[in-house]
Write a protein that holds these residues in place. Structure first.
Motif, PDB file in Angstrom:
ATOM      1  N   LEU A 372     -64.699 -46.708 -32.460  1.00 24.11           N
ATOM      2  CA  LEU A 372     -64.927 -47.722 -33.494  1.00 24.11           C
ATOM      3  C   LEU A 372     -64.861 -47.149 -34.896  1.00 24.11           C
ATOM      4  CD1 LEU A 372     -67.876 -49.733 -31.868  1.00 24.11           C
ATOM      5  CD2 LEU A 372     -65.428 -50.283 -31.870  1.00 24.11           C
ATOM      6  N   GLY A 373     -64.438 -45.913 -35.011  1.00 23.90           N
ATOM      7  CA  GLY A 373     -64.333 -45.283 -36.316  1.00 23.90           C
ATOM      8  C   GLY A 373     -65.644 -44.762 -36.866  1.00 23.90           C
ATOM      9  N   ARG A 374     -66.661 -44.681 -36.064  1.00 24.34           N
ATOM     10  CA  ARG A 374     -67.945 -44.177 -36.532  1.00 24.34           C
ATOM     11  C   ARG A 374     -67.952 -42.654 -36.508  1.00 24.34           C
ATOM     12  NH1 ARG A 374     -71.478 -47.932 -32.547  1.00 24.34           N
ATOM     13  NH2 ARG A 374     -70.011 -46.863 -31.143  1.00 24.34           N
ATOM     14  N   ASP A 375     -68.669 -42.064 -37.469  1.00 21.58           N
ATOM     15  CA  ASP A 375     -68.726 -40.610 -37.594  1.00 21.58           C
ATOM     16  C   ASP A 375     -69.546 -40.030 -36.443  1.00 21.58           C
ATOM     17  OD1 ASP A 375     -68.213 -38.236 -39.478  1.00 21.58           O
ATOM     18  OD2 ASP A 375     -70.359 -38.089 -39.070  1.00 21.58           O
ATOM     19  N   VAL A 376     -68.933 -39.161 -35.639  1.00 23.78           N
ATOM     20  CA  VAL A 376     -69.608 -38.596 -34.473  1.00 23.78           C
ATOM     21  C   VAL A 376     -70.737 -37.665 -34.890  1.00 23.78           C
ATOM     22  CG1 VAL A 376     -69.301 -37.176 -32.403  1.00 23.78           C
ATOM     23  CG2 VAL A 376     -67.547 -38.839 -33.042  1.00 23.78           C
ATOM     24  N   LEU A 377     -70.546 -36.903 -35.987  1.00 20.32           N
ATOM     25  CA  LEU A 377     -71.605 -36.018 -36.455  1.00 20.32           C
ATOM     26  C   LEU A 377     -72.849 -36.813 -36.837  1.00 20.32           C
ATOM     27  CD1 LEU A 377     -72.717 -33.286 -37.329  1.00 20.32           C
ATOM     28  CD2 LEU A 377     -71.540 -33.593 -39.529  1.00 20.32           C
ATOM     29  N   ALA A 378     -72.656 -37.935 -37.496  1.00 16.26           N
ATOM     30  CA  ALA A 378     -73.803 -38.768 -37.869  1.00 16.26           C
ATOM     31  C   ALA A 378     -74.523 -39.283 -36.638  1.00 16.26           C
ATOM     32  CB  ALA A 378     -73.331 -39.936 -38.740  1.00 16.26           C
ATOM     33  N   ARG A 379     -73.766 -39.717 -35.651  1.00 11.79           N
ATOM     34  CA  ARG A 379     -74.396 -40.261 -34.447  1.00 11.79           C
ATOM     35  C   ARG A 379     -75.081 -39.162 -33.629  1.00 11.79           C
ATOM     36  NH1 ARG A 379     -73.489 -45.261 -33.420  1.00 11.79           N
ATOM     37  NH2 ARG A 379     -73.667 -45.125 -31.144  1.00 11.79           N
ATOM     38  N   VAL A 380     -74.479 -37.980 -33.572  1.00  8.32           N
ATOM     39  CA  VAL A 380     -75.114 -36.879 -32.859  1.00  8.32           C
ATOM     40  C   VAL A 380     -76.391 -36.442 -33.579  1.00  8.32           C
ATOM     41  CG1 VAL A 380     -74.861 -34.462 -32.189  1.00  8.32           C
ATOM     42  CG2 VAL A 380     -73.009 -36.067 -31.753  1.00  8.32           C
ATOM     43  N   GLY A 381     -76.341 -36.362 -34.906  1.00 13.89           N
ATOM     44  CA  GLY A 381     -77.507 -35.939 -35.666  1.00 13.89           C
ATOM     45  C   GLY A 381     -78.661 -36.915 -35.553  1.00 13.89           C
ATOM     46  N   HIS A 382     -78.381 -38.213 -35.717  1.00 15.99           N
ATOM     47  CA  HIS A 382     -79.444 -39.204 -35.596  1.00 15.99           C
ATOM     48  C   HIS A 382     -79.937 -39.311 -34.154  1.00 15.99           C
ATOM     49  CE1 HIS A 382     -79.580 -41.217 -39.598  1.00 15.99           C
ATOM     50  NE2 HIS A 382     -78.385 -40.650 -39.711  1.00 15.99           N
ATOM     51  N   GLY A 383     -79.036 -39.194 -33.181  1.00 20.64           N
ATOM     52  CA  GLY A 383     -79.471 -39.232 -31.790  1.00 20.64           C
ATOM     53  C   GLY A 383     -80.273 -38.015 -31.397  1.00 20.64           C
ATOM     54  N   ALA A 384     -80.015 -36.868 -32.063  1.00 21.03           N
ATOM     55  CA  ALA A 384     -80.762 -35.653 -31.744  1.00 21.03           C
ATOM     56  C   ALA A 384     -82.233 -35.806 -32.070  1.00 21.03           C
ATOM     57  CB  ALA A 384     -80.169 -34.466 -32.505  1.00 21.03           C
ATOM     58  N   VAL A 385     -82.538 -36.486 -33.168  1.00 17.97           N
ATOM     59  CA  VAL A 385     -83.940 -36.641 -33.557  1.00 17.97           C
ATOM     60  C   VAL A 385     -84.710 -37.375 -32.467  1.00 17.97           C
ATOM     61  CG1 VAL A 385     -85.499 -37.641 -35.255  1.00 17.97           C
ATOM     62  CG2 VAL A 385     -83.373 -36.576 -36.006  1.00 17.97           C
ATOM     63  N   ASP A 386     -84.179 -38.519 -32.050  1.00 15.16           N
ATOM     64  CA  ASP A 386     -84.871 -39.297 -31.019  1.00 15.16           C
ATOM     65  C   ASP A 386     -84.929 -38.534 -29.702  1.00 15.16           C
ATOM     66  OD1 ASP A 386     -85.147 -41.307 -32.872  1.00 15.16           O
ATOM     67  OD2 ASP A 386     -83.363 -42.391 -32.214  1.00 15.16           O
ATOM     68  N   THR A 387     -83.788 -37.957 -29.297  1.00 13.34           N
ATOM     69  CA  THR A 387     -83.737 -37.281 -28.000  1.00 13.34           C
ATOM     70  C   THR A 387     -84.645 -36.058 -27.971  1.00 13.34           C
ATOM     71  OG1 THR A 387     -81.458 -38.032 -27.710  1.00 13.34           O
ATOM     72  CG2 THR A 387     -82.203 -36.238 -26.301  1.00 13.34           C
ATOM     73  N   LEU A 388     -84.621 -35.249 -29.049  1.00 14.67           N
ATOM     74  CA  LEU A 388     -85.436 -34.035 -29.081  1.00 14.67           C
ATOM     75  C   LEU A 388     -86.922 -34.357 -29.127  1.00 14.67           C
ATOM     76  CD1 LEU A 388     -83.419 -31.697 -31.454  1.00 14.67           C
ATOM     77  CD2 LEU A 388     -83.615 -31.576 -28.986  1.00 14.67           C
ATOM     78  N   LEU A 389     -87.292 -35.317 -29.949  1.00 15.11           N
ATOM     79  CA  LEU A 389     -88.712 -35.670 -30.037  1.00 15.11           C
ATOM     80  C   LEU A 389     -89.222 -36.223 -28.713  1.00 15.11           C
ATOM     81  CD1 LEU A 389     -88.952 -37.270 -33.605  1.00 15.11           C
ATOM     82  CD2 LEU A 389     -89.692 -35.001 -32.876  1.00 15.11           C
ATOM     83  N   LEU A 390     -88.433 -37.088 -28.077  1.00 19.81           N
ATOM     84  CA  LEU A 390     -88.846 -37.634 -26.796  1.00 19.81           C
ATOM     85  C   LEU A 390     -88.910 -36.546 -25.721  1.00 19.81           C
ATOM     86  CD1 LEU A 390     -86.874 -41.007 -26.677  1.00 19.81           C
ATOM     87  CD2 LEU A 390     -89.305 -40.674 -27.110  1.00 19.81           C
TER      88      LEU A 390
END
Length: 613
Positions: A372-390
């Motif tokens: 969909l043209g979304r930046d993969v680095l942005a999605r990995v970075g934001h997903g890392a916060v939730d995944t790592l904290l959980l």
């Protein structure tokens, strides 16, 4: 005898409770089982009131869940597990056939896991046999990457590349031995890496025991010393090996889905989705029975390995402070992870740009873009916060619960078997049935089962530590149970179990990702890692960066979790604390020559009292 009967009764109660809870699944989820069954039988059929009434009458749903469950339980002693609500066929033959498929796949995957584990700890065994330097765990980042390999991602890559593109091995179906290779690799590589790391963590303590030095002084071959060290360490790992056996049998749902394998995990998942209760109950009951049988076998094997030393209290403690690990690798891994998160957080993970679909990595998009043209680095970075904290929160809770229940083996043993027999996917479905789907579904599902390996490890270490010479001497001098627990047992159990919990941290993140991959967790457009892998997997050939980026971050997390415990180790070499003037095994000052050990301190003189034979 009474304790064994109590443990057996406890197992029966837990198994019946689990099966009864599954039998109430449709009523807990407040759904109409007739509508679900009708849709599973024919998706195009109109769920008219007459059609639903016919299904209810055919299945006896109007009688209520209690009578249905009672009738199903009454048929079990006669070998009758009922008929499938979907196909109408007898349940038991089909479930037993699926169990046979899963057991064969488990056996091949376990063979791969043992080979990988042997490779992980090979260097430690070599150094311990040669005894030229201080022995420290030798597994590095390579084993960490193997432990962090997502099973579903590895299975997808193997099926696409090795099976389809190269054509070396069959990728789909289940028709012979060749069809077991690729799924066994997907399951065995991460399992073997975890087992190898656990074994590698205990080997330095075995090589530091007096019997090893005496054997070397007597000219015993190094291979024999290494073999006895393995025999000394394996009993503490047998409970976790049993958990792997059950997990590989019923928990390989994603791999069986990808390779189209008619195994028990896939059968129970399909039955849970279609609310085919007879099939689901029979599958879970078989997994619980398998877990009980494997646990009994692990206990017998542990007694055979250790011998009468476990009974007579003639073991030496494996608790030693190994040399401090290198600071470079964990700092590098932590810096890489922090850079990914730091660079990704300022970017917008939801910004769409259809003109930049599936762009390769560039200065503007260092990790490229997705479909969909979304930046993969942005999605990995934001997903890392939730995944790592959980993952950190779940790991901390699992560590506390695992140690607490592991100190009560008579209570936790049957509970560990029952919990381990419920795959995380099925636990997620039960959570969905109770509270509905949402981002907390995978958290609760993983938290329910994450403590079981730590409790099993704690119980195994506790059983061996109670049989040590120094603890028997301390008890003979009048020490009470609380003193023994605080000064003798916990200092020996907590460090290896804490390192085990860190080793499991990537596995917790992977379990969260797996549930997201199967659609049981976060929903789009969330940047959760499992959802990222699921969304980008169809484009793996055209845009591999979209799949490799989150997988690489998972590997970095695993490398950090594996190498970080080395910083928590003591710096003195095992066996040299008293000679060099550095603190002893538990941080005590050096003991003057000729002075007897204090209460709670292990004796290291008698070579003949070790558990190695």
């Amino acid at each position: 005898m009474r304790s064994r009967m109590g443990a057996l009764l406890w197992r029966v109660v837990l198994a019946v409770t689990t099966v009864c809870g599954i039998g109430l699944l449709p009523w807990l989820s407040h759904t109409d089982p007739a509508r679900t069954v009708l849709k599973a039988r024919s998706a195009d059929r109109d769920p008219s009131p007459q059609a639903l009434a016919d299904v209810r009458a055919q299945l006896g749903l109007d009688e209520g869940p209690v009578r249905l469950l009672g009738r199903w339980l009454a048929g079990l002693p006669h070998g009758d597990a009922g008929r499938s609500w979907i196909s109408g066929a007898d349940v038991l033959p089909g479930v037993l056939e699926a169990l046979g498929v899963s057991l064969l796949l488990m056996a091949v995957a376990l063979t791969v896991a043992v080979m990988v584990a042997a490779g992980v700890c090979a260097r430690t065994l070599y150094l311990g046999a040669r005894r030229r330097t201080a022995v420290r765990p030798a597994g590095g980042s390579g084993s960490a990457v193997l432990a962090a390999l997502p099973e579903f991602l590895t299975a997808s890559v193997l099926a696409t590349v090795v099976g389809v593109q190269w054509g070396w091995l069959p990728a789909l179906g289940w028709y012979g031995p060749q069809w077991t290779v690729l799924p066994a690799l997907a399951l065995g590589l991460p399992a073997g890496a975890v087992l190898g790391r656990l074994l590698d963590d205990q080997l330095p303590g075995a090589f530091a025991e007096p019997w090893a030095a005496a054997a070397t002084a007597r000219g015993l071959p190094g291979r024999s010393v290494a073999r006895k060290a393995l025999r000394r360490c394996v009993p503490a790992l047998l409970p976790n090996l049993g958990l792997f056996v059950v997990g590989l049998t019923g928990g390989s749902v994603a791999v069986e889905q990808i390779f189209d394998i008619p195994g028990l995990g896939r059968t129970t998942l399909q039955a849970a989705i279609a609310q085919d209760l007879p099939v689901l109950q029979a599958g879970v009951l078989l997994l619980v029975a398998l877990a009980a049988a494997v646990t009994a076998g692990a206990r017998v094997a542990a007694r055979l390995f250790v011998g009468p030393a476990l009974r007579d209290g003639a073991l030496l403690t494996l608790h030693r402070r190994a040399p401090a690990g290198r600071r470079g690798p964990p700092l590098v891994h932590g810096l890489l992870l922090a850079c990914v998160v730091g660079l990704g957080l300022p970017r917008d993970p939801l910004a769409l740009d259809t003109g930049d679909r599936l762009r390769p990595p560039s200065a503007t998009h260092p990790f490229g873009t997705d479909a969909l043209g979304r930046d993969v680095l942005a999605r990995v970075g934001h997903g890392a916060v939730d995944t790592l904290l959980l993952a950190l929160a779940i790991s901390a809770i699992a560590l506390a619960v695992g140690i607490g229940l592991g100190l009560l083996p008579r209570v936790s043993g049957p509970l560990v078997d029952t919990v381990n027999a419920v795959p995380p996917v099925l636990a997620a479905l039960l959570v969905v049935a109770v509270q509905g789907s949402g981002p907390m579904t995978p958290v609760l599902a993983v938290a329910v089962v994450a403590w079981a390996p730590l409790a099993a490890h704690t119980s195994a270490l506790l059983r061996q530590e109670r049989a040590t010479v120094h603890l028997a001497a301390t008890r003979a001098l009048g020490a009470g149970p609380w003193y023994l627990l605080r000064r003798g047992l916990l200092p020996a159990v907590l460090p290896p179990v804490a390192r085990h919990a860190l080793l499991r941290l990537p596995g917790v993140a992977l379990a969260l990702a797996s549930l997201g991959f199967l659609g049981l967790g976060a929903q789009p457009p969330s940047p959760e890692w499992g959802l990222l892998l699921a969304e980008n997997q169809p484009y793996a050939e055209r845009a591999p960066w979209a799949v490799l980026a989150p997988a690489a971050v998972l590997a970095v997390l695993a490398a950090l979790a594996v190498t970080a415990p080395g910083l928590l180790r003591g710096s003195p070499r095992p066996g040299r604390a008293q000679r060099s003037g550095s603190p002893g095994p538990r941080g005590r000052p050096p003991r003057p020559r000729g002075q007897e050990p204090t209460i709670g301190e292990p004796r290291s003189e008698p070579t003949r009292l070790t558990g190695a034979r």
